[in-house]
Write a protein that holds these residues in place. Structure first.
Motif, short mmCIF file in Angstrom:
data_model
loop_
_atom_site.label_atom_id
_atom_site.label_comp_id
_atom_site.label_asym_id
_atom_site.label_seq_id
_atom_site.Cartn_x
_atom_site.Cartn_y
_atom_site.Cartn_z
N ILE A 34 0.84 -1.20 0.00
CA ILE A 34 0.00 0.00 0.00
C ILE A 34 0.87 1.25 0.00
O ILE A 34 2.01 1.24 0.46
CB ILE A 34 -0.97 0.05 1.20
CG1 ILE A 34 -0.21 0.12 2.53
CG2 ILE A 34 -1.94 -1.10 1.21
CD1 ILE A 34 -1.08 0.63 3.67
N ASP A 35 0.29 2.32 -0.54
CA ASP A 35 0.94 3.63 -0.50
C ASP A 35 0.51 4.28 0.81
O ASP A 35 -0.67 4.60 1.00
CB ASP A 35 0.48 4.48 -1.69
CG ASP A 35 1.22 5.81 -1.77
OD1 ASP A 35 1.57 6.35 -0.70
OD2 ASP A 35 1.43 6.32 -2.89
N ARG A 49 4.86 -9.35 -2.58
CA ARG A 49 5.92 -10.05 -1.82
C ARG A 49 7.30 -9.67 -2.34
O ARG A 49 8.27 -9.58 -1.57
CB ARG A 49 5.72 -11.56 -1.92
CG ARG A 49 6.70 -12.33 -1.02
CD ARG A 49 6.43 -13.82 -1.04
NE ARG A 49 7.31 -14.51 -0.10
CZ ARG A 49 8.52 -14.95 -0.40
NH1 ARG A 49 9.02 -14.78 -1.63
NH2 ARG A 49 9.26 -15.57 0.50
N ARG A 50 7.41 -9.44 -3.64
CA ARG A 50 8.70 -9.04 -4.21
C ARG A 50 9.15 -7.69 -3.67
O ARG A 50 10.32 -7.35 -3.72
CB ARG A 50 8.60 -9.00 -5.74
CG ARG A 50 8.64 -10.40 -6.36
CD ARG A 50 8.33 -10.39 -7.83
NE ARG A 50 9.18 -9.47 -8.58
CZ ARG A 50 8.88 -9.00 -9.79
NH1 ARG A 50 7.74 -9.36 -10.35
NH2 ARG A 50 9.70 -8.19 -10.41
N MET A 51 8.20 -6.91 -3.16
CA MET A 51 8.53 -5.59 -2.63
C MET A 51 8.97 -5.60 -1.17
O MET A 51 9.46 -4.59 -0.68
CB MET A 51 7.30 -4.67 -2.75
CG MET A 51 6.87 -4.37 -4.16
SD MET A 51 5.45 -3.25 -4.12
CE MET A 51 5.08 -3.12 -5.87
N VAL A 52 8.76 -6.73 -0.47
CA VAL A 52 9.09 -6.78 0.97
C VAL A 52 10.56 -6.42 1.19
O VAL A 52 11.46 -7.05 0.65
CB VAL A 52 8.77 -8.17 1.57
CG1 VAL A 52 9.27 -8.26 3.00
CG2 VAL A 52 7.28 -8.44 1.52
N GLY A 53 10.78 -5.39 2.00
CA GLY A 53 12.14 -4.96 2.33
C GLY A 53 12.86 -4.24 1.21
O GLY A 53 14.05 -3.95 1.31
N ARG A 54 12.14 -3.94 0.11
CA ARG A 54 12.82 -3.35 -1.05
C ARG A 54 12.07 -2.13 -1.61
O ARG A 54 12.14 -1.85 -2.79
CB ARG A 54 12.92 -4.39 -2.17
CG ARG A 54 13.84 -5.53 -1.83
CD ARG A 54 13.88 -6.58 -2.90
NE ARG A 54 14.93 -7.55 -2.65
CZ ARG A 54 15.08 -8.66 -3.32
NH1 ARG A 54 14.25 -8.95 -4.30
NH2 ARG A 54 16.06 -9.49 -3.04
N PRO A 56 10.61 2.11 -1.36
CA PRO A 56 10.84 3.42 -0.76
C PRO A 56 9.93 3.63 0.44
O PRO A 56 8.97 2.87 0.64
CB PRO A 56 10.51 4.40 -1.89
CG PRO A 56 9.70 3.64 -2.86
CD PRO A 56 10.09 2.20 -2.72
N GLY A 57 10.19 4.67 1.21
CA GLY A 57 9.49 4.89 2.48
C GLY A 57 7.99 4.96 2.40
O GLY A 57 7.28 4.53 3.32
N ASN A 58 7.43 5.49 1.30
CA ASN A 58 5.98 5.66 1.24
C ASN A 58 5.23 4.39 0.82
O ASN A 58 4.01 4.34 0.90
CB ASN A 58 5.62 6.81 0.28
CG ASN A 58 6.00 6.49 -1.16
OD1 ASN A 58 7.13 6.09 -1.42
ND2 ASN A 58 5.08 6.66 -2.09
N ILE A 59 5.96 3.36 0.38
CA ILE A 59 5.30 2.10 -0.01
C ILE A 59 5.58 1.05 1.06
O ILE A 59 6.72 0.75 1.38
CB ILE A 59 5.79 1.60 -1.39
CG1 ILE A 59 5.43 2.62 -2.47
CG2 ILE A 59 5.17 0.25 -1.71
CD1 ILE A 59 5.99 2.31 -3.83
N GLU A 60 4.49 0.51 1.61
CA GLU A 60 4.61 -0.50 2.66
C GLU A 60 4.11 -1.84 2.15
O GLU A 60 3.02 -1.91 1.55
CB GLU A 60 3.76 -0.11 3.87
CG GLU A 60 4.42 0.81 4.86
CD GLU A 60 3.50 1.00 6.07
OE1 GLU A 60 3.67 0.26 7.05
OE2 GLU A 60 2.62 1.86 5.99
N ALA A 61 4.90 -2.89 2.36
CA ALA A 61 4.44 -4.24 2.05
C ALA A 61 3.97 -4.87 3.37
O ALA A 61 4.77 -5.10 4.27
CB ALA A 61 5.55 -5.06 1.42
#
Length: 329
Positions: A34-35, A49-54, A56-61
């Motif tokens: 989510i943004d 899932r590919r975004m987890v830990g990867r 920028p600050g405004n996008i949260e997995a």
């Protein structure tokens, strides 16, 4: 158009959806991106899932389920809605009947939250069944007879242990010790031993590729990368199966103790059946190397891994959907 019946294995790590007459049509991680500025859902499942830990600050997995129950209601609802739209079971004038699974021994408030999330995401009628019971059906156990069947279902957030007879649970236990805690234990061990911080995905790779919980069960090694806690720079180390055996000793012993506790509370006649039939391991945690041997040694009962352990709960929902009136009140 006839109403579609669907079964959902709403797991802490993965969501599997079984559509009656079609089989398992969806298997995706329980992750939502989510943004945080606009609170808008960007993507769900594999992409998230590919975004987890990867990111920028405004996008949260976010993983909206924790320890087998809903931690974030709105995001769970958004995730379910997304998956139901993706598989196209919701027509213009029809809503599906949904059979959804939950850990054994959860509270009535947690049960209500799961049912509400499924209803709000588009379910016409929602029924809830305990995961170990559904897993046993999906593993091919005949739980309708007056004889003892024991299942240990190790998921991402919880391990559910149950003895079943006559289509119901006789004794059960649900502990918040499963795949996620294994990953955490591996990450913690590497942090303490090597002063290296690794991500959850790396810890999971270690668990799947070289981990063992049986003495001398596996002799393998693996290179892993992380951030050095002292210098702050990237660093690579080599770790061995023996080290991961040490790291996982405590969380696995909790599963052994919980299994013993369930057996101790089981009526003697059913215990005799379990000695004959053995215990069935289901869930992704069943694939942890050496766990079946360890449990067999500790419990003095044969332990078998189900044919497709990760899909047992989803397959079980499919079998229950075929006999909706028998299983679901």
């Amino acid at each position: 158009m006839l109403t579609r019946d669907i079964g959902i294995d709403l797991g802490t790590a993965n969501v599997l959806i079984h559509v009656k007459g079609k089989g398992i049509v969806l298997n995706e991680p329980s992750v939502v991106a989510i943004d945080s500025k606009s609170n808008k859902v960007l993507t769900v499942g594999h992409e998230a899932r590919r975004m987890v830990g990867r990111t920028p600050g405004n996008i949260e997995a976010i993983r909206p389920l924790k320890d087998g129950v809903i931690a974030d209601f709105d995001i769970t609802e958004a995730m379910l809605r997304y998956f139901l739209q993706k598989i196209g079971v919701k027509g213009l004038f029809t809503s599906p009947r949904i059979l959804i699974c939950c850990p054994a021994n959860i509270t009535s408030v947690e049960r209500k939250a799961i049912i509400e999330a499924a209803e709000k995401s588009g379910g016409k009628k929602v029924a809830l069944q305990e995961e170990p019971k559904v897993a046993a059906v999906g593993a091919g156990m005949d739980i309708s007879q007056p004889s003892g069947n024991m299942v240990v279902d190790i998921g991402g957030g919880t391990t559910d242990i149950a003895v079943l007879s006559m289509n119901d649970i006789v004794t059960a236990s649900s502990i918040k010790m499963a795949g996620d805690k294994f990953d955490y234990a591996i990450g913690n061990y590497i942090k303490n031993q090597y002063k290296l911080v690794i991500g959850d995905r790396t810890a999971e790779d270690v668990k799947m590729n070289i981990a063992t919980v049986y003495p001398q069960g596996r002799q393998e090694q693996m290179d892993i990368r992380g951030r050095d806690m002292v210098s702050g720079l990237p660093r690579t180390i080599t770790i061995h199966s023996e080290e991961i055996y040490t790291a996982l000793a405590e969380p696995v012993s909790n599963i052994v103790m919980a299994s013993k506790s369930v057996l101790e509370r089981t009526p003697p006649e059913l215990s005799a059946d379990i000695i004959d039939r053995g215990i069935i391991l289901t869930g992704g945690g069943a694939l942890l190397h050496g766990l079946d041997k360890l449990l067999s040694d500790e419990l003095k009962v044969p332990v078998l891994i189900a044919e497709d352990p990760m899909a047992c709960v989803a397959n079980g929902t499919g079998m229950m959907l075929e006999n909706w009136d028998n299983y679901i009140n």
